[in-house]
Scaffold this active site. Structure first.
Site, short mmCIF file in Angstrom:
data_model
loop_
_atom_site.label_atom_id
_atom_site.label_comp_id
_atom_site.label_asym_id
_atom_site.label_seq_id
_atom_site.Cartn_x
_atom_site.Cartn_y
_atom_site.Cartn_z
N HIS A 87 0.87 -1.18 0.00
CA HIS A 87 0.00 0.00 0.00
C HIS A 87 0.90 1.23 0.00
O HIS A 87 2.02 1.18 0.55
CB HIS A 87 -0.84 0.07 1.28
CG HIS A 87 -1.89 -1.00 1.41
ND1 HIS A 87 -1.72 -2.13 2.16
CD2 HIS A 87 -3.14 -1.06 0.90
CE1 HIS A 87 -2.81 -2.87 2.10
NE2 HIS A 87 -3.70 -2.25 1.35
N ASP A 146 1.83 1.94 3.58
CA ASP A 146 2.64 0.94 4.30
C ASP A 146 4.07 1.43 4.40
O ASP A 146 4.81 1.06 5.31
CB ASP A 146 2.68 -0.41 3.55
CG ASP A 146 1.36 -1.15 3.56
OD1 ASP A 146 0.52 -0.85 4.42
OD2 ASP A 146 1.18 -2.03 2.69
N GLU A 202 -10.78 -5.08 -6.02
CA GLU A 202 -10.86 -6.20 -5.06
C GLU A 202 -12.08 -6.01 -4.17
O GLU A 202 -12.22 -5.00 -3.49
CB GLU A 202 -9.59 -6.24 -4.21
CG GLU A 202 -9.65 -7.31 -3.12
CD GLU A 202 -8.40 -7.34 -2.26
OE1 GLU A 202 -7.34 -6.85 -2.68
OE2 GLU A 202 -8.50 -7.86 -1.13
N HIS A 250 -12.28 -13.68 0.55
CA HIS A 250 -13.38 -12.72 0.42
C HIS A 250 -14.58 -13.35 -0.29
O HIS A 250 -15.73 -12.99 -0.03
CB HIS A 250 -12.92 -11.48 -0.32
CG HIS A 250 -11.92 -10.66 0.44
ND1 HIS A 250 -11.35 -9.52 -0.05
CD2 HIS A 250 -11.37 -10.84 1.67
CE1 HIS A 250 -10.50 -9.01 0.84
NE2 HIS A 250 -10.49 -9.81 1.89
N ASP A 272 -5.46 -12.62 -4.89
CA ASP A 272 -4.98 -12.64 -3.50
C ASP A 272 -5.25 -14.02 -2.92
O ASP A 272 -6.41 -14.47 -2.87
CB ASP A 272 -5.73 -11.59 -2.66
CG ASP A 272 -5.08 -10.21 -2.73
OD1 ASP A 272 -4.07 -10.06 -3.45
OD2 ASP A 272 -5.58 -9.30 -2.05
N ASP A 316 -12.80 -11.77 8.14
CA ASP A 316 -11.65 -11.89 7.25
C ASP A 316 -10.42 -12.38 8.01
O ASP A 316 -9.51 -11.61 8.32
CB ASP A 316 -11.39 -10.49 6.65
CG ASP A 316 -10.51 -10.54 5.41
OD1 ASP A 316 -10.30 -11.64 4.89
OD2 ASP A 316 -10.05 -9.47 4.99
N ASP A 326 -1.81 -12.64 0.35
CA ASP A 326 -2.51 -11.68 1.21
C ASP A 326 -3.11 -12.41 2.42
O ASP A 326 -4.32 -12.65 2.49
CB ASP A 326 -3.59 -10.93 0.42
CG ASP A 326 -4.14 -9.76 1.22
OD1 ASP A 326 -3.58 -9.46 2.29
OD2 ASP A 326 -5.13 -9.16 0.79
C1 XLS Z 1 -8.28 -6.36 2.96
C2 XLS Z 1 -7.68 -6.55 1.65
C3 XLS Z 1 -6.45 -5.73 1.46
C4 XLS Z 1 -6.22 -5.57 0.00
C5 XLS Z 1 -5.31 -4.47 -0.39
O1 XLS Z 1 -9.10 -7.11 3.39
O2 XLS Z 1 -7.43 -7.90 1.43
O3 XLS Z 1 -5.36 -6.27 2.11
O4 XLS Z 1 -5.79 -6.76 -0.56
O5 XLS Z 1 -5.77 -3.26 0.09
MG MG Z 2 -8.66 -10.86 3.45
MG MG Z 3 -6.68 -8.71 -0.36
#
Ligand code: XLS
Ligand code: MG
Ligand code: MG
Length: 415
Positions: A77, A80, A209, A250, A275, A285, A317
């Site tokens: 990010h 980050d 995403e 997700h 991811d 999550d 991820d």
């Molecule tokens: C959060 C997401 C995040 C994205 C990038 O749940 O997975 O990590 O992949 O912002």
């Molecule tokens: Mg996640």
């Molecule tokens: Mg992600």
């Protein structure tokens, strides 16, 4: 067993890791398009109800560790690595320079950059808030990320809108919010076209995403399918530049079959980035590492992706568990995640070339031959396929055999 002395614990973990065996060399790992996120390795174990369990760690050390492990790609990010206040300013240039140096010294490439549009107070009412100043700031942020992406040699930009939604109903008008969100993506694509031209580089692949819940109560684009509809809605000025970054967990979070969600992205030509992680259906999550919860489903997912020639990255991820120490993050968590992925990927290759799976699949596709050729004879069609359809269960059994190594003659003697 005696209590294990503090100064002997790392040696114990390392010895048991070696005893586990089955790990791949860094050279082998580097052959796969696997990326390690800055935020995954830097995650300190904190959450709403959890204090951190690990110390902070910066990008230089993470990139070095990824290089040593054979994780050839790094993702981040904007915030980050760059403090929010420094974005777009001179300090950013100095940090980007340090990142370039670290990547180069460790043989790691930056594959993807993403904009944080969920954490800072400015996103309280989402990146597509009513206030024009917030939306202008969102445009600045995504444009800036595109620039950083080009500077670092990235190929992908990811957008997890995060806070695009609301807690209480009625104040937010959804169609307006979606238009405003599209404006930000359009600004990112326009800037990308300019920068790519200046630098003689290809434009980035912009990947949306979805996550069905968290951190908002209601999310405006909760699934990959909702995002496909958004891409095709006419709101985007460059829909051809925008695709998906589905995240395995997700999709499970809303009760979907991840493999089917990926298939829908594939047929739309929009599976750009992926991811990878694991977790449980209809739960929050938890971002568990790939293959620790659903290895059979993961095998099936990879069979689909291998057979469709998916060439994009596999982005780790996930979050190393709070119970894993800082030492354990690089000694156990990352290498085992990468190695399970490689094993499942290679197993997927075995499934594709397995003669039993192949013959059974071919037979199902050939179908039964009805005794008379009357297309209205429904009973005849049922009879003609009845025995063949048993192959569905046989194929499922064969996949479990491959997963457990039973197809290679491994068996259990029952005393
Ligand atoms: C959060 C997401 C995040 C994205 C990038 O749940 O997975 O990590 O992949 O912002
Ligand atoms: Mg996640
Ligand atoms: Mg992600």
């Amino acid at each position: 067993m005696q209590p294990v002395r503090e100064d002997q614990q790392q040696a114990l973990v390392s010895r048991l890791m070696t005893a586990c065996g089955g790990s791949y060399s860094p050279e082998t790992r580097r052959k796969y398009y696997i990326s390690g996120p800055q935020w995954a390795a830097a995650y300190q174990g904190q959450a709403l109800f959890h204090a951190p369990t690990r110390p902070a760690i910066g990008f230089e050390e993470i990139i070095r560790k990824y290089g040593e492990l054979g994780i050839g790609y790094w993702t981040t990010h904007d915030t980050d690595v760059i403090p929010t206040e420094a974005l777009g300013k001179e300090e950013q240039c100095a940090i980007v320079g340090r990142i370039q140096k670290a990547l180069q010294e460790n043989g790691v490439q930056c594959s993807m950059v993403t904009t944080e549009t969920f954490y800072h107070a400015v996103w309280a009412a989402s990146p597509a808030a009513e206030a024009p100043a917030v939306r202008e700031y969102a445009k600045f942020r995504v444009r800036n990320t595109v620039e950083v992406g080009h500077d670092l040699g990235a190929q992908f930009a990811v957008y997890w809108p995060g806070s695009l939604g609301y807690y209480v109903q009625g104040a937010v008008e959804e169609t307006e919010t979606l238009r405003w969100y599209a404006d930000a993506l359009n600004a990112a694509c326009d800037r990308d076209i300019e920068v790519a031209k200046q630098k003689s580089r290809p434009t980035l692949k912009h990947c949306l995403e979805a996550k069905p819940f968290e951190p908002q109560a209601e999310i405006l684009l909760p699934t990959s399918d909702a995002m496909l509809a958004f891409i095709a809605s006419g709101l985007l000025t460059h829909p051809e530049m925008v695709g998906l970054n589905p995240e395995y967990l997700h999709e499970l979070m809303w009760g979907a079959a991840p493999r089917a969600a990926l298939a829908r992205a594939l047929v739309a030509g929009k599976l750009f980035h992926f991811d990878i992680n694991d977790g449980y259906r209809l739960k929050h999550d938890v971002d568990i590492a790939v293959g620790l919860v659903n290895p059979l489903d993961w095998l099936n997912v990879l069979v689909l992706l291998r057979s469709h020639g998916y060439q994009g990255p596999f982005n780790l991820d996930y979050k190393p568990p709070r119970t894993t120490s800082q030492f354990g993050v690089f000694e156990v968590s990352f290498p085992t995640a990468v190695d399970r992925f490689i094993t499942l990927w290679e197993m997927a290759g075995e499934v594709i070339s397995d003669p039993i799976v192949k013959e059974a699949t071919d037979a199902l596709k050939a179908g039964g031959a009805p005794l008379n050729n009357d297309p209205r004879d429904v009973d005849g069609i049922v009879r003609a396929n009845r025995e063949l359809l048993t192959l569905h269960e046989l194929i499922a059994h064969r996949l479990v055999q491959i997963l457990l190594g039973l197809h290679r003659g491994r068996s259990f003697s029952i005393a």
